[in-house]
Design a protein around this motif. Structure first.
Motif, short mmCIF file in Angstrom:
data_model
loop_
_atom_site.label_atom_id
_atom_site.label_comp_id
_atom_site.label_asym_id
_atom_site.label_seq_id
_atom_site.Cartn_x
_atom_site.Cartn_y
_atom_site.Cartn_z
N ILE A 197 4.53 3.82 -7.58
CA ILE A 197 5.16 2.65 -8.20
C ILE A 197 5.84 2.98 -9.51
O ILE A 197 6.80 2.32 -9.92
CB ILE A 197 4.10 1.52 -8.41
N PHE A 198 5.37 4.05 -10.21
CA PHE A 198 5.96 4.39 -11.51
C PHE A 198 7.05 5.46 -11.39
O PHE A 198 7.58 5.90 -12.41
CB PHE A 198 4.88 4.90 -12.47
N GLU A 199 7.37 5.87 -10.16
CA GLU A 199 8.42 6.86 -10.00
C GLU A 199 9.78 6.20 -10.06
O GLU A 199 9.95 5.05 -9.64
CB GLU A 199 8.23 7.60 -8.67
N LYS A 200 10.77 6.93 -10.55
CA LYS A 200 12.11 6.40 -10.69
C LYS A 200 12.69 6.08 -9.32
O LYS A 200 12.68 6.92 -8.41
CB LYS A 200 13.00 7.42 -11.41
N GLY A 201 13.20 4.86 -9.15
CA GLY A 201 13.81 4.44 -7.90
C GLY A 201 12.88 3.72 -6.96
O GLY A 201 13.31 3.15 -5.96
N THR A 202 11.56 3.71 -7.25
CA THR A 202 10.61 3.02 -6.40
C THR A 202 10.63 1.54 -6.70
O THR A 202 10.51 1.12 -7.84
CB THR A 202 9.19 3.57 -6.61
N SER A 203 10.82 0.72 -5.67
CA SER A 203 10.90 -0.73 -5.86
C SER A 203 10.59 -1.43 -4.55
O SER A 203 10.81 -0.89 -3.46
CB SER A 203 12.29 -1.14 -6.36
N THR A 204 10.06 -2.65 -4.66
CA THR A 204 9.82 -3.48 -3.48
C THR A 204 11.09 -4.20 -3.05
O THR A 204 11.11 -4.86 -2.02
CB THR A 204 8.72 -4.52 -3.78
N LYS A 205 12.15 -4.09 -3.86
CA LYS A 205 13.41 -4.77 -3.56
C LYS A 205 14.41 -3.75 -3.05
O LYS A 205 14.44 -2.60 -3.51
CB LYS A 205 13.96 -5.46 -4.82
N SER A 206 15.23 -4.16 -2.09
CA SER A 206 16.17 -3.26 -1.44
C SER A 206 17.50 -3.16 -2.17
O SER A 206 18.29 -2.25 -1.92
CB SER A 206 16.43 -3.72 0.01
N GLN A 207 17.80 -4.09 -3.11
CA GLN A 207 19.09 -4.06 -3.78
C GLN A 207 19.18 -2.87 -4.72
O GLN A 207 18.18 -2.37 -5.22
CB GLN A 207 19.32 -5.36 -4.58
N LEU A 208 20.43 -2.45 -4.95
CA LEU A 208 20.67 -1.35 -5.89
C LEU A 208 20.36 -1.81 -7.32
O LEU A 208 20.50 -2.98 -7.65
CB LEU A 208 22.12 -0.88 -5.80
N ASP A 221 0.82 -1.22 0.00
CA ASP A 221 0.00 0.00 0.00
C ASP A 221 0.85 1.26 0.00
O ASP A 221 0.48 2.27 -0.63
CB ASP A 221 -0.92 0.00 1.22
N ASN A 222 2.00 1.22 0.67
CA ASN A 222 2.82 2.43 0.74
C ASN A 222 3.52 2.76 -0.57
O ASN A 222 4.09 3.84 -0.73
CB ASN A 222 3.86 2.29 1.85
N LEU A 223 3.49 1.82 -1.56
CA LEU A 223 4.12 2.08 -2.85
C LEU A 223 3.11 2.23 -3.98
O LEU A 223 3.49 2.48 -5.11
CB LEU A 223 5.09 0.94 -3.20
N SER A 224 1.84 2.06 -3.68
CA SER A 224 0.83 2.04 -4.75
C SER A 224 0.74 3.36 -5.50
O SER A 224 0.43 3.38 -6.69
CB SER A 224 -0.55 1.69 -4.16
N HIS A 225 1.03 4.48 -4.83
CA HIS A 225 0.91 5.79 -5.49
C HIS A 225 2.22 6.25 -6.13
O HIS A 225 2.24 7.26 -6.85
CB HIS A 225 0.45 6.85 -4.48
#
Length: 531
Positions: A482-493, A476-480
């Protein structure tokens, strides 16, 4: 007495001064010449544009149009002469449809034929333009425009001009300051050349290039001729020199002779900290036993006045060196052994079946391996004739097999009517990144087998891509964002780029993308691209 000395006979300081000065003069001269020529052209263009604007303004005057129809030269002269004086034009000539003058700065020339041979485009084609021609007053830059009657017929033309000599005078006035500025820059460049040459001469201890070259060659030959390894460090612990014997002794790749220069000694060997400690003591080192890169060596060191250090070393035991070489070979052999292809066992099985005469079983095994791929290729050729999109789907089909993901393509998928002007690479970006994102999302869950569904269609006026995974969904915290640069559910670079590129490509194609929750878990992306 010779006034000029050949360049090769000059010292390093003289050569540097001459070369820098000549290059500066050449560069500034070329740039300045181009700029000045462009500046002159700009002034001419502005003058021509001004003349054309005045001509168009005069041509729109109702009194000019009425006077042309009445062939009233006196009235035309009364109208245009004040305008010529205010605008400082050299001449404003109004001619009728035959090119006969109805006005002129010199009254005696009214009634004569306009000179220059550049009236045809205005009188015959109705064009407004800028020209350069020689008239009765001399070479000039002219703006010409036709005069139309209320019914749209060409009844004459207006020619406004400025003498080329006047324009050249204005150009020279503008460029005089620039000439002085360029001369000052050249003088400054020459002074800078003298200062740089003097500094370089002092920095190289007054040596000439030939002397430096000879010393360098002597040093290199000396380093390579000795059987002991040589390693030199500067005051910061960076490698400044080491020879082929050092590479061989430490079992390093020969490419490191150049690639490791100016690198910390720690990158050369893990025992670099020990060597740095010896260097920091600033004392001579004598016959110290070390194991560097698993190689037992005897090290000697000599400090350099600037804080650096030169180490020499040799193998403590030639047999140990040979054992290390054999170990290296074994590592290479093991590496090659594990790099077998995924089909090697199946090829061995086929070879065995053929040798045993079990040809039918061999064919059955081949068909088993190829039937699925052939069926998929046949479906793909019919469903997606476009080569770029078919290639990206085929690539993901093989990748899904490698990752252990089930890739399901909707049976009614069909994508044929793509306009030729549609950006194929943008479609590849959208489809490829959506499927890649689905791979990563599906592989995050361990509760169910990872499955991805892909559907493509071009029915109606839109191209539609549907990509669905059975992952854990979007938090839910990424739903708005998700299409922004750098937004990801993964922590790796390195993540957070794919969906951003998808969004950019969709917007470039004037499309739309939606996100839905899949059932029972996962996410469905739907992209609509107008044809």
């Amino acid at each position: 007495m010779r006034l000029f000395i050949p360049l090769y006979q000059l010292g390093i300081q003289g050569r540097i001064m001459v070369v820098i000065a000549l290059m500066s003069v050449l560069q500034i001269g070329l740039v300045g010449g181009v700029f000045l020529a462009q500046h002159a052209q700009t002034i001419e263009n502005l003058t021509g544009g001004r003349a054309l604007a005045i001509a168009q303004a005069v041509a729109q005057l109702p009194d000019i149009r009425d006077s042309l129809l009445k062939q009233d030269a006196s009235r035309v002269q009364q109208l245009v002469e004040p305008i010529r004086q205010i605008t400082q034009a050299e001449f404003i000539v109004v001619g009728d449809a035959t090119g006969r003058r109805l006005s002129h700065p010199i009254i005696e020339r009214i009634g004569g034929t306009m000179v220059g041979g550049d009236n045809e485009a205005a009188l015959q084609q109705g064009k407004s333009y800028i020209s350069k021609a020689v008239g009765t007053l001399g070479p000039s830059i002219r703006g010409k425009t036709p005069v139309f009657s209320s019914s749209g017929n060409i009844i004459g033309l207006v020619s406004v001009g400025y003498l080329q000599t006047d324009v050249d005078s204005v150009v020279f006035q503008h460029q005089f300051l620039l000439y002085g500025l360029l001369a000052g820059v050249i003088l400054l460049a020459m002074i800078t050349a003298v200062l740089i040459a003097t500094h370089i001469k002092r920095a190289i201890l007054g040596l000439e290039p030939e002397e430096i070259t000879r010393l360098y060659q002597e040093q290199s030959a000396t380093l390579q001729s000795v059987s002991e390894g040589i390693l030199a460090l500067d005051s910061n612990g960076l490698i400044t020199q080491f020879n082929l014997a050092a590479v061989n002794t430490l079992q390093l790749p020969k490419e490191w002779l150049t690639s490791k220069l100016k690198q910390p000694v720690k990158t050369l060997c893990k025992e670099g900290d020990i060597l740095l400690a010896m260097q920091q003591q600033g004392k001579q080192v004598k016959d110290i036993a070390l194991v560097v890169n698993d190689q037992p060596i005897i090290v000697n060191g000599q400090p350099i006045p600037d804080g650096g250090m030169v180490f020499s070393f040799r193998c403590q035991d030639e047999m140990s060196q040979l054992a290390e070489q054999l170990s290296q070979v074994k590592q290479y052999s093991d590496t090659l052994r594990v790099q077998s292809h995924e089909y090697s066992n199946k090829l061995h099985t086929l070879a065995g079946l053929i040798q045993l005469g079990e040809h039918r079983k061999a064919l059955a095994l081949i068909k088993q391996e190829t039937s699925g791929v052939q069926a998929f290729m046949s479906f793909l050729r019919n469903a997606i004739p476009d080569p770029e999109l078919a290639a990206i789907v085929l690539g993901h089909y093989h990748r899904a097999k490698e990752l252990g993901v089930t890739l399901l393509i909707e049976e009614d998928s069909y994508l044929e009517g793509l306009p030729a002007t549609l950006d194929r690479m943008a479609l590849v970006t959208i489809l490829g990144n959506l499927v890649n994102n689905a791979f990563e999302a599906a592989l995050q869950t361990t509760e169910v087998n990872p499955v991805i569904k892909l559907g493509v269609t071009d029915s109606g006026n839109e191209i539609i891509f549907e990509v669905e995974d059975n992952g854990t969904g979007i938090p839910d915290n990424l739903s708005h964002s998700i299409f922004e640069k750098g937004t990801s559910t993964k922590s790796q670079l390195g993540h957070g780029i794919g969906l951003y590129l998808v969004k950019q490509a969709v917007e470039r194609l004037k499309g739309m993308i939606t996100i839905e929750a899949a059932s029972p878990t996962g996410t469905r992306f739907v992209v609509y691209i107008p044809k």
